[in-house]
Design an enzyme around this catalytic site. Structure first.
Site, PDB file in Angstrom:
ATOM      1  N   CYS A   1       0.859  -1.173   0.000  1.00 32.56           N
ATOM      2  CA  CYS A   1       0.000   0.000   0.000  1.00 32.56           C
ATOM      3  C   CYS A   1       0.898   1.226   0.000  1.00 32.56           C
ATOM      4  CB  CYS A   1      -0.859   0.029   1.263  1.00 32.56           C
ATOM      5  SG  CYS A   1      -1.731  -1.501   1.529  1.00 32.56           S
TER       6      CYS A   1
ATOM      7  N   ASN B   1       0.678  -0.481   6.428  1.00 28.68           N
ATOM      8  CA  ASN B   1       1.062  -1.383   5.347  1.00 28.68           C
ATOM      9  C   ASN B   1       1.636  -2.638   5.991  1.00 28.68           C
ATOM     10  OD1 ASN B   1       1.850  -2.474   2.935  1.00 28.68           O
ATOM     11  ND2 ASN B   1       3.488  -1.008   2.519  1.00 28.68           N
ATOM     12  N   GLY B   2       1.122  -3.802   5.622  1.00 32.26           N
ATOM     13  CA  GLY B   2       1.607  -5.054   6.216  1.00 32.26           C
ATOM     14  C   GLY B   2       0.445  -5.874   6.729  1.00 32.26           C
TER      15      GLY B   2
ATOM     16  N   GLU C   1      10.222 -13.460 -19.937  1.00 33.78           N
ATOM     17  CA  GLU C   1       9.949 -12.044 -19.673  1.00 33.78           C
ATOM     18  C   GLU C   1       8.856 -11.524 -20.622  1.00 33.78           C
ATOM     19  OE1 GLU C   1      10.202 -10.068 -17.484  1.00 33.78           O
ATOM     20  OE2 GLU C   1      10.220  -8.033 -18.266  1.00 33.78           O
TER      21      GLU C   1
ATOM     22  N   LYS D   1       5.201  -9.861 -19.589  1.00 36.29           N
ATOM     23  CA  LYS D   1       4.735  -8.544 -20.069  1.00 36.29           C
ATOM     24  C   LYS D   1       3.348  -8.664 -20.694  1.00 36.29           C
ATOM     25  CE  LYS D   1       7.206  -7.206 -18.194  1.00 36.29           C
ATOM     26  NZ  LYS D   1       7.943  -6.605 -17.164  1.00 36.29           N
TER      27      LYS D   1
ATOM     28  N   GLU E   1       0.604  -9.409 -17.788  1.00 40.13           N
ATOM     29  CA  GLU E   1       0.241  -8.351 -16.836  1.00 40.13           C
ATOM     30  C   GLU E   1      -0.203  -7.071 -17.529  1.00 40.13           C
ATOM     31  OE1 GLU E   1       3.613  -7.638 -14.265  1.00 40.13           O
ATOM     32  OE2 GLU E   1       4.934  -7.329 -15.946  1.00 40.13           O
TER      33      GLU E   1
ATOM     34  N   HIS F   1       7.369 -32.022 -24.774  1.00 43.38           N
ATOM     35  CA  HIS F   1       7.164 -32.724 -23.495  1.00 43.38           C
ATOM     36  C   HIS F   1       5.811 -32.394 -22.883  1.00 43.38           C
ATOM     37  CE1 HIS F   1      11.216 -34.224 -23.699  1.00 43.38           C
ATOM     38  NE2 HIS F   1      11.656 -32.985 -23.890  1.00 43.38           N
TER      39      HIS F   1
HETATM   40  C1  F6R Z   1       6.829  -7.315 -13.653  1.00 40.16           C
HETATM   41  C2  F6R Z   1       7.014  -6.762 -12.331  1.00 40.16           C
HETATM   42  C3  F6R Z   1       7.191  -7.682 -11.182  1.00 40.16           C
HETATM   43  C4  F6R Z   1       8.490  -7.305 -10.439  1.00 40.16           C
HETATM   44  C5  F6R Z   1       8.630  -8.135  -9.164  1.00 40.16           C
HETATM   45  C6  F6R Z   1       9.929  -7.828  -8.452  1.00 40.16           C
HETATM   46  O1  F6R Z   1       6.699  -6.335 -14.629  1.00 40.16           O
HETATM   47  O2  F6R Z   1       7.031  -5.575 -12.165  1.00 40.16           O
HETATM   48  O3  F6R Z   1       7.228  -9.006 -11.581  1.00 40.16           O
HETATM   49  O4  F6R Z   1       9.552  -7.537 -11.300  1.00 40.16           O
HETATM   50  O5  F6R Z   1       7.571  -7.859  -8.309  1.00 40.16           O
HETATM   51  O6  F6R Z   1      10.030  -6.478  -8.107  1.00 40.16           O
HETATM   52  P1  F6R Z   1      11.397  -5.823  -7.727  1.00 40.16           P
HETATM   53  O7  F6R Z   1      12.259  -5.808  -8.945  1.00 40.16           O
HETATM   54  O8  F6R Z   1      11.050  -4.452  -7.255  1.00 40.16           O
HETATM   55  O9  F6R Z   1      12.015  -6.668  -6.653  1.00 40.16           O
END
Ligand code: F6R
Length: 587
Positions: free
Chosen positions: A2, A97-98, A464, A468, A471, A487
């Site tokens: 948050c 937050n938490g 990767e 992309k 998300e 497989h």
């Molecule tokens: C993908 C994305 C997430 C972050 C992941 C790690 O576009 O943003 O998968 O890569 O949450 O975040 P960081 O790099 O901040 O540790």
């Protein structure tokens, strides 16, 4: 997960300053939000469900306020559950937050003592605990004792309308205090403060800060005052604005050539130090989550190909279960944009206890990971505001390419390659290529599934690119190593199923083309990405051949395709995909 913002300062400034701060933090959570400000000896508040967007608040002018943008954990997304939460007297308000792991016991005790609860959240126990403590002690001690009784990893900000103070404390999630003349701030990250001041204090776990007439730093659990370490931020406020771009996502993709060139031209000292550590270590382990984990996977291939060096990889959240073999000779390289991802921060803390050296590759100065590490490389990508990570990934890859070349004693070659990759990325941004990508997005927009394959280093690209698309464009994509196709996954291929095939000019070319043939033979629709066209491709996206740096243009194309696909699929704000938060500070 948050966003938190608190302000004590000028007459009348609170509501607007807090709202502005929350807008800058909204990428951290955006299902609901709220602000409370002091009015006389009480706190008054507004809460809303949904994104902040261009919202305005109708709160009285005030010198003190706190606010929160929420990514729900306990309790549904409702106005009642939105923060701030207040005590029974309405003099205390809390944003959090938490997760308060013991909130049920605490709540039961507080109800017994007559406190009234109105939300389903764990957070609401905190203002009532403070209220209870205030019956016998001062405000800061009341917050300290309330905070000490919470279980779990938490960042808490408490406002008191009577004492005119804000007290903030943390164990897990990040909190940063800002000092700007007579104004004091607290926020979940520096980007929300940078407009007002570049003088900041990063709170360590088990620290508490009192913002009153001046800033006081306190260590927990006991409460001794300690001297704050004041950092000077080098981020600029302009970076928090979209400028001529419609979305941060596009802006941040367009910044990538500069990010690569900066690493190629200015990182000699940092990279040499990292290479020395890798050379001396007995076992090197890279870890990260999501996009950063794919950078780490790419790193294993890069170090193997370029430097003939074995470097291990683990997903951050799995590293805990692999730690038994770590020793004080191991080197751990956590990779993270935010430097706050709990699934990275946690295992790194454990590795540190085992005596491992920590060399962090991180984008955010002063973040938890930055402070945990014995040695750090700052990515220099600037603020990443879009939830979806783009330029930070490219920076991670650039650092790893340069490190691998430096380890192989070929640093100049590595720098030249990065400069070439940056030039190639600028070519990708030209109109004609973007039109091709937009046309492709149009062809793909109604598809239910997209398959993506690559081999070797392009396997990391495939993963990767898949993330992309998922998300950003909210489309189901599955990425896997080309060899894995037979497989199992091939069972899913039916007529017209789109498959993106990364076919660089390297040792994987012939085999990945064979995999493309296998898909095509079952009716798949093949989109080839690489320097050479092939008859198996139904569509072709040409990238320059930049050798070991080819992953850079491959990923940039995937980022742009995901962006255009999101727009074609009617996604209004690709900067804030549903259910996601930029910085994942809960497990
Ligand atoms: C993908 C994305 C997430 C972050 C992941 C790690 O576009 O943003 O998968 O890569 O949450 O975040 P960081 O790099 O901040 O540790």
């Amino acid at each position: 997960m948050c966003g938190i913002f608190g302000y004590v300062g000028k007459e009348n400034g609170a509501a607007e300053t807090v709202l502005e701060g929350l807008k800058l933090l909204e990428y951290r959570g955006y299902d609901s939000w709220g602000i409370a400000v002091k009015q006389g000896k009480k706190l008054v508040y507004e809460k809303h469900v949904g994104k902040i967007g261009d919202a305005k608040v109708h709160l009285p002018k005030s010198i003190l306020g706190i606010g929160h943008t929420r990514w729900a954990t306990h309790g549904g997304v409702t106005e009642k559950n939105a923060h701030p939460h207040l005590d029974c007297t309405k003099t205390i308000a809390v944003v959090h937050n938490g997760i308060v792991e013991n909130f049920q016991e605490l709540k039961a005790e507080l109800i017994e003592k007559g406190h009234k609860f109105i939300s389903e959240t764990d957070t609401e126990v905190i203002p009532h605990l403070v209220e209870e403590n205030l019956k016998r002690e001062g405000f800061s001690s009341s917050v300290r004792d309330a905070f000490n009784s919470l279980k779990g990893l938490n960042a808490v900000v408490v406002a008191n309308a009577v004492s005119k103070e804000i007290v903030a404390a943390k164990t897990g999630s990040p909190l940063i205090a800002g000092i700007g003349g007579k104004e004091l701030f607290v926020a979940s990250d520096a980007s929300a403060i940078v407009k007002h001041t570049n003088k900041v204090v990063f709170l360590e776990d088990n620290q508490m800060v009192i913002l009153g007439e001046k800033l006081k730093l306190i260590s927990l659990p006991k409460g001794q005052e300690i001297k704050p370490n004041i950092y000077a931020l080098d981020w600029k406020f302009e970076d928090t604005k979209k400028g001529k771009y419609k979305h941060f996502l596009l802006k941040e993709i367009q910044e990538e050539p500069r990010v690569i060139e900066n690493i190629a031209l200015n990182y000699t000292v940092e990279i040499n130090q990292l290479v020395k550590l890798i050379d001396q270590a007995f076992g090197t382990f890279m870890l990260g989550c999501g996009t950063a984990s794919y950078a780490a996977i790419a790193g294993t291939y890069l170090f193997s190909r370029i430097a003939k060096k074995h470097v291990n990889f683990s997903i951050g959240s799995e590293f805990d279960y692999l730690e038994d073999y770590l020793t004080d000779k191991s080197l751990v390289i956590p990779i993270s944009q935010s430097g706050e991802t709990i699934d990275v921060v946690d295992p790194v803390a454990k590795a540190k206890k085992k005596g491992c050296k920590i060399a962090a590759i991180v984008n955010v100065l002063g973040s938890t990971l930055y402070r945990q590490a014995d040695y750090k490389i700052l990515l220099g990508a600037g603020q990443e505001k879009a939830v979806v990570s783009t330029k930070a990934f490219i920076a991670m890859i650039s650092v790893l390419i340069l490190a691998a070349y430096s380890l192989a004693r070929k640093q100049t070659q590595g720098k030249n390659l990065l400069m070439k990759a940056a030039k190639n990325v600028r070519e990708i941004f030209k109109d004609e290529f973007n039109k091709t990508l937009q046309k492709m997005a149009d062809e793909l927009k109604h598809k239910e599934h997209i398959y993506i394959i690559g081999r070797g280093l392009s396997y990391a690209t495939a993963l990767e690119a898949t993330l992309k698309l998922k998300e950003t464009a909210c489309i189901h994509a599955e990425g896997f190593a080309g060899g894995e196709l037979k497989h199992g996954v091939i069972a899913l291929i039916e007529k017209g199923a789109p498959c993106i095939v990364f076919a660089p000019n390297d040792e994987t070319y012939n085999d990945i083309i064979s995999n493309a043939q296998e898909i095509k033979a079952r009716g798949g629709f093949i989109i080839g990405v690489g320097p050479k066209n092939n008859t198996v491709f139904d569509r072709f996206l040409e990238t320059a051949d930049v050798g070991d740096a080819t992953i850079i243009p491959q990923v940039v194309i995937s980022q742009l395709l995901a962006y255009y696909l999101a727009l074609k699929r009617g996604i209004k704000d690709p900067d804030k995909p549903r259910n996601l938060a930029k910085s994942v500070t809960v497990k």
